[in-house]
Motif scaffolding. Sequence first.
Motif, mmCIF file in Angstrom:
data_model
loop_
_atom_site.group_PDB
_atom_site.id
_atom_site.type_symbol
_atom_site.label_atom_id
_atom_site.label_comp_id
_atom_site.label_asym_id
_atom_site.label_seq_id
_atom_site.Cartn_x
_atom_site.Cartn_y
_atom_site.Cartn_z
ATOM 1 N N VAL A 131 -9.275 5.275 -0.167
ATOM 2 C CA VAL A 131 -8.588 5.670 1.298
ATOM 3 C C VAL A 131 -8.464 4.755 2.104
ATOM 4 C CG1 VAL A 131 -8.621 7.505 2.641
ATOM 5 C CG2 VAL A 131 -8.818 8.027 0.635
ATOM 6 N N LEU A 132 -7.777 4.336 2.002
ATOM 7 C CA LEU A 132 -8.121 2.455 3.304
ATOM 8 C C LEU A 132 -7.831 2.881 3.917
ATOM 9 C CD1 LEU A 132 -5.003 0.546 1.363
ATOM 10 C CD2 LEU A 132 -7.527 0.384 1.165
ATOM 11 N N ALA A 133 -7.072 4.089 4.811
ATOM 12 C CA ALA A 133 -6.914 4.418 6.486
ATOM 13 C C ALA A 133 -6.513 5.796 6.307
ATOM 14 C CB ALA A 133 -5.993 4.263 7.288
ATOM 15 N N LEU A 134 -7.465 6.655 7.401
ATOM 16 C CA LEU A 134 -7.553 8.134 7.930
ATOM 17 C C LEU A 134 -6.978 8.127 9.219
ATOM 18 C CD1 LEU A 134 -7.614 10.697 5.990
ATOM 19 C CD2 LEU A 134 -9.889 10.854 6.469
ATOM 20 N N ASN A 135 -5.707 8.706 9.267
ATOM 21 C CA ASN A 135 -5.587 9.022 10.076
ATOM 22 C C ASN A 135 -5.376 9.818 11.356
ATOM 23 O OD1 ASN A 135 -5.052 5.861 11.186
ATOM 24 N ND2 ASN A 135 -3.282 5.788 9.752
ATOM 25 N N VAL A 136 -5.932 11.430 10.767
ATOM 26 C CA VAL A 136 -5.665 12.619 11.076
ATOM 27 C C VAL A 136 -7.579 12.732 11.168
ATOM 28 C CG1 VAL A 136 -3.359 12.458 9.895
ATOM 29 C CG2 VAL A 136 -5.836 13.374 8.983
ATOM 30 N N ALA A 143 6.200 14.749 9.192
ATOM 31 C CA ALA A 143 7.574 13.741 8.000
ATOM 32 C C ALA A 143 7.110 12.341 8.701
ATOM 33 C CB ALA A 143 8.782 14.548 7.435
ATOM 34 N N GLN A 144 6.815 12.705 10.172
ATOM 35 C CA GLN A 144 7.531 11.120 10.288
ATOM 36 C C GLN A 144 5.572 10.356 10.217
ATOM 37 O OE1 GLN A 144 8.839 13.169 11.521
ATOM 38 N NE2 GLN A 144 11.089 12.382 10.592
ATOM 39 N N GLY A 145 4.775 11.275 9.814
ATOM 40 C CA GLY A 145 3.172 11.139 10.379
ATOM 41 C C GLY A 145 2.913 11.827 11.211
ATOM 42 N N VAL A 146 1.561 11.054 11.719
ATOM 43 C CA VAL A 146 0.937 11.291 13.537
ATOM 44 C C VAL A 146 1.799 10.394 14.366
ATOM 45 C CG1 VAL A 146 -1.017 10.155 12.552
ATOM 46 C CG2 VAL A 146 -0.796 11.978 14.234
ATOM 47 N N TYR A 147 1.021 10.174 15.550
ATOM 48 C CA TYR A 147 1.235 9.706 16.718
ATOM 49 C C TYR A 147 -0.231 8.837 16.267
ATOM 50 C CZ TYR A 147 2.236 8.178 21.398
ATOM 51 O OH TYR A 147 2.388 6.772 22.669
ATOM 52 N N ASP A 148 0.355 7.484 16.863
ATOM 53 C CA ASP A 148 -1.168 6.621 17.015
ATOM 54 C C ASP A 148 -1.345 6.500 19.039
ATOM 55 O OD1 ASP A 148 -2.527 5.215 17.113
ATOM 56 O OD2 ASP A 148 -2.692 4.091 15.282
ATOM 57 N N GLY A 149 -2.353 6.807 19.588
ATOM 58 C CA GLY A 149 -1.747 6.641 20.192
ATOM 59 C C GLY A 149 -2.265 4.953 21.452
ATOM 60 N N TYR A 150 -3.195 4.533 19.971
ATOM 61 C CA TYR A 150 -3.183 3.133 19.822
ATOM 62 C C TYR A 150 -2.098 2.202 19.843
ATOM 63 C CZ TYR A 150 -7.743 4.128 19.971
ATOM 64 O OH TYR A 150 -8.969 4.917 20.312
ATOM 65 N N ASN A 164 1.002 -1.470 -0.091
ATOM 66 C CA ASN A 164 0.255 -0.109 0.123
ATOM 67 C C ASN A 164 1.265 0.760 -0.171
ATOM 68 O OD1 ASN A 164 -2.754 -1.645 0.414
ATOM 69 N ND2 ASN A 164 -2.204 -2.592 2.214
ATOM 70 N N ILE A 165 0.377 2.174 -0.702
ATOM 71 C CA ILE A 165 0.848 3.412 -0.362
ATOM 72 C C ILE A 165 0.458 4.615 0.879
ATOM 73 C CG2 ILE A 165 1.893 6.117 -1.791
ATOM 74 C CD1 ILE A 165 0.459 4.264 -3.794
ATOM 75 N N PRO A 166 1.827 4.890 1.645
ATOM 76 C CA PRO A 166 1.402 6.107 3.052
ATOM 77 C C PRO A 166 1.487 7.271 2.567
ATOM 78 C CG PRO A 166 3.452 4.313 3.310
ATOM 79 C CD PRO A 166 2.801 4.077 1.825
ATOM 80 N N VAL A 167 0.751 7.816 3.287
ATOM 81 C CA VAL A 167 0.768 9.629 2.187
ATOM 82 C C VAL A 167 1.542 10.221 3.528
ATOM 83 C CG1 VAL A 167 0.125 11.093 0.989
ATOM 84 C CG2 VAL A 167 -0.863 9.267 0.419
ATOM 85 N N VAL A 169 -2.599 9.015 6.427
ATOM 86 C CA VAL A 169 -3.290 8.549 4.782
ATOM 87 C C VAL A 169 -3.188 7.509 4.632
ATOM 88 C CG1 VAL A 169 -4.696 9.220 3.353
ATOM 89 C CG2 VAL A 169 -4.152 10.977 4.111
ATOM 90 N N LEU A 170 -2.986 6.722 4.143
ATOM 91 C CA LEU A 170 -2.701 4.815 3.488
ATOM 92 C C LEU A 170 -3.736 5.308 2.400
ATOM 93 C CD1 LEU A 170 -1.181 2.970 4.078
ATOM 94 C CD2 LEU A 170 -2.778 1.403 5.175
#
Length: 362
Positions: free
Chosen positions: A234-239, A247-254, A61-64, A262-263
Amino acid sequence: MKSRAIFVLAGVGLVIGLVVAWLFSQERKPQPPAFAPIANPYGNAIHANGIIESEQGGGVNIPVYPELPGRVIRVLVHEGQHVSSGAVLIMLDDTVQRASTEQARLQAEAAQAQLAQLKAQPRPEALAVARAQVVAADANRKTAQDQFEKRRAMAELDARTISKDALDTAENAWRQAQASLEVAQRQYELIRAGSWSYDLLSQQRQVEALTQSYDAATALLQKYTIRASGDGIVLALNVAPGSYVSAQGVYDGYTQAMAPPVLMGSVQEYLAVRCYVDEMLVSRLPPVERIDARMALRGSDIMMPLQFVRIQPYVSPKIALSNQRQERVDLRVLPILFRFRADGRIKVYPGQLVDVFIGQKK
């Protein structure tokens, strides 16, 4: 009296024990299974764990990720949405960069206006003033010359009629007026010649430098808008609006790890299945042209044929199928990719775990 109560209680306990013993001695029929267990479809097959992915050129998959950090102000897509190439996914706060870009634009326009002013020289009004100054200087020279010639003529007739000092003063005034005329003429010629070529070249380079600064600021401003790099889903939306991303992404609390905002996956006409074969079983793989495989969906009796895509010819340490790198184990595996047509009749999604049986074509 007490002895009779003891005998009664003992009798009741005996009856209860006999009833319980009879109940537990009854044979109960086993419950039927919720679904028939999956049987090996081949006589001698290799079993592997697999994970469903969207089909990509690289098999993943393509992580954005954003190229710049910032606070999310708008999310314009939702999970499962099909998007086209260039579609806006997320917008970050660009207030500061927008102001910097506007400043760069104004500086470039000011430099361009200055260059246009240099190219428009000489200005007609300035040329008219310089010409009038030449006329005035010439008139002053003529007046001073007439005064000097009169005093010199008087001195030639009778030296006693004018002093030597007055004659020298008149001569100096004439020569000064003549020099002023030459300066006015040079100034007129300078204005009429227009801008110097070196001034034009310097200003031209200044315009180019400021224009490039504006282009760079505009390009940087556009990076605050995250767009889809290609057609996909859009497979997953984490924001969400208000989230901070880098640039490293977003922190996932889980998961307590960094996740992509975005994935993305490709348009899911086909889905890919990535499975990992234990290095101890690699030698049992059939030749590539004879590989046949079937996928079993966990929790059901559904089994689907798979189309072989390729083998990634590099045995690496296994990473658990949750893709968390901290879950490495002491096992090396060979990745093999298959695919199948996602026609919608069977509900499967990227990220789903499946069982894969790899056999050999007859």
